[in-house]
Scaffold this active site. Structure first.
Site, PDB file in Angstrom:
ATOM      1  CG  LEU A  32      85.150  15.500  32.124  1.00 38.65           C
ATOM      2  CD1 LEU A  32      85.113  15.936  33.566  1.00 38.65           C
ATOM      3  CD2 LEU A  32      86.096  14.324  31.985  1.00 38.65           C
ATOM      4  CG  ASP A  33      78.975  17.158  28.310  1.00 44.12           C
ATOM      5  OD1 ASP A  33      78.835  18.386  28.334  1.00 44.12           O
ATOM      6  OD2 ASP A  33      78.293  16.380  28.996  1.00 44.12           O
ATOM      7  CB  VAL A  34      83.248  11.670  27.160  1.00 49.50           C
ATOM      8  CG1 VAL A  34      84.278  10.850  26.401  1.00 49.50           C
ATOM      9  CG2 VAL A  34      83.883  12.326  28.371  1.00 49.50           C
TER      10      VAL A  34
END
Lengths: 253, 209
Positions: free
Chosen positions: A115-117
């Site tokens: 996940l890129d947040v």
């Protein structure tokens, strides 16, 4: 207590890194490697495969491969060529049926969901397509998607902190839901040993990752690991000399 | 003594890491599923990743169960089951509706359980410590320090009883068999090829049996 892992992410020309950073030696002081092809081109690229092989041949820890994996054949090819796990990012959101199929064939523990947040208007939002597309979903809501019942681990990267060397996004770590029942690997922002200590005190995190080899060049990682062990953290201790002494030790028997 | 190492290829398992580790050690290894190769070897490795039931179906189809049973009758042939490979050496597994194993040891394979008193994340994935039961000289455990860490990734584990010869325990919610050696039959639930120096030591010990 489940022991904490110390993972290293690497991208770029493998040959250069192996030579200039003495990566083989560095790898003796970490627990796992995540190899991400972050280029915008589609898989497969012969150079990527060659680089991956260079890394898998010299290291004796689990290695995960990620980067534009879209079909079962591509995933199978990676497992046949040294990958212990695969990292899936955009497909988690855009093609969960594919992810479920990978899980069914190779097992949920073979998948690391990445996940890129990034923070937007005071909320932690998940982005896909190399961080270019906003899913509109907040971090904890995203993690409630059914697809997460079919993966083994979560790799959580802070886009805002990534590459800054200013420290991990501790606020994001704190905001994580307590209900997660798979391990979380946290990444983005590590610049020095103190950042590791800061993150490790967050109980919801199971492992910390860094791609910032430059800040740990030489024996930086080895020393960080030693200090963490001395501070009482339960990290495995590896014997690098022993491994090197075993090289070709059985030739001719 | 000329060592002949064979890695059983039945289509399940990350052979690449094993082959590359043996290559690093300078040990030649054949990959095969043929009876004559198995009976002609000194050290057999049974790898495995995935479903116990699927693995046993393939193994039975290829008659590998009878080849392996015949091979271990010869005390000069040693076998090492890794991860799922170790579980397959057992009596049976609960996984996927249940299946019989190779029955080279009597121990059953059961699932990790998580509950409110004892919360654990399943599968058990990551590095964990093992504790060896007794005197280890001349076994796969020789030379391991008190706190040796190995890489585990599994949802099912081998039950503690009956005691499978010389063995090591590991704690994850409960104690389970992390590795054992019963005469010429060895097993490691962990991946020695993914466990840095401790793993290499175990592989070296096996090859020196």
């Amino acid at each position: 207590m489940h022991s904490r892992n110390f993972k290293l992410q690497k991208a770029g020309d493998a040959n250069w890194i192996i030579k200039n950073y003495n990566f083989q030696e560095m790898s003796r002081h970490i627990d796992e490697i995540i190899f991400l092809d972050a280029s915008r081109e589609d898989y497969p690229k012969e150079k990527t495969k060659k680089d991956f092989k260079l890394v898998t041949d010299c290291c004796f820890v689990p290695i995960s491969f990620g980067g534009k994996l879209r079909t079962i054949e591509q995933v199978e090819d990676r497992f046949k060529n040294g990958a212990d796990k695969v990292v899936l990012n955009t497909t988690i959101f855009k093609n969960p049926i594919f992810v479920k199929e990978v899980s069914k064939i190779f097992g949920a523990q073979s998948i690391v969901a990445s996940l890129d947040v990034r923070m937007k208007e005071n909320k932690y939002l998940v982005y896909v397509e190399s961080g270019s597309e906003n899913t509109g979903l907040e971090l904890n809501t995203y993690l409630e998607l059914e697809i997460f019942n079919h993966v083994g681990e979560i790799y959580l990267n802070s886009i805002d902190k990534d590459g800054t060397g200013q420290g991990y996004d501790i606020e994001m770590a704190k905001k994580l839901s307590k209900e997660l029942n798979i391990p979380v690997i946290f990444a983005g922002g590590a610049g020095n040993f103190n950042h590791f200590v800061e993150l490790l005190s967050e109980s919801k995190i199971d492992a910390l990752a860094t791609a910032n080899l430059f800040n740990f060049v030489g024996d930086g990682l080895a020393k960080s690991r030693e200090s963490l062990i001395e501070s009482g953290y339960d990290f495995p201790q590896w014997d690098s000399k022993f491994i090197n002494n075993c090289n070709k030790i059985l030739s001719g028997s | 003594m000329l060592r002949k190492v064979l890695i059983v290829d039945y289509g399940m398992g990350n052979l690449h890491s094993l082959i590359s580790t043996f290559d690093f050690l300078g040990q030649k290894a054949t990959v095969s599923d043929q009876k004559k190769d198995l009976l002609n070897s000194t050290h057999i490795i049974l790898p495995g990743v995935g479903s116990f039931r699927t693995a046993m179906e393939i193994i039975k189809k290829k008659k590998l169960d009878s080849f392996l049973n015949e091979a271990i009758q010869d005390p000069n042939i040693k076998i090492l089951g890794i991860c799922l490979g170790m579980q397959l050496l057992g009596f049976s597994s609960e996984e996927d509706g249940g299946a019989e194993g190779l029955k080279l040891v009597e121990n059953k394979i059961t699932k990790f359980e998580s509950n409110s008193e004892n919360f654990i994340k399943i599968p058990h994935v990551g590095f964990n410590k093992i504790k060896v039961s007794q005197e280890v000289k001349g076994t796969i455990f020789e030379g391991l320090r008190e706190n040796s860490f190995f890489y585990f990734t599994h949802s099912y584990k081998m039950e503690r009883s009956p005691e499978p010869g010389i063995y090591s325990l590991c704690h994850y919610g409960e104690q389970f068999i992390s590795a054992f050696q019963l005469n010429n039959i060895c097993g490691t639930q962990f991946h020695p090829e993914l466990s840095q120096s401790d793993g290499i030591r175990v592989l070296m010990n096996f090859l020196n049996l």
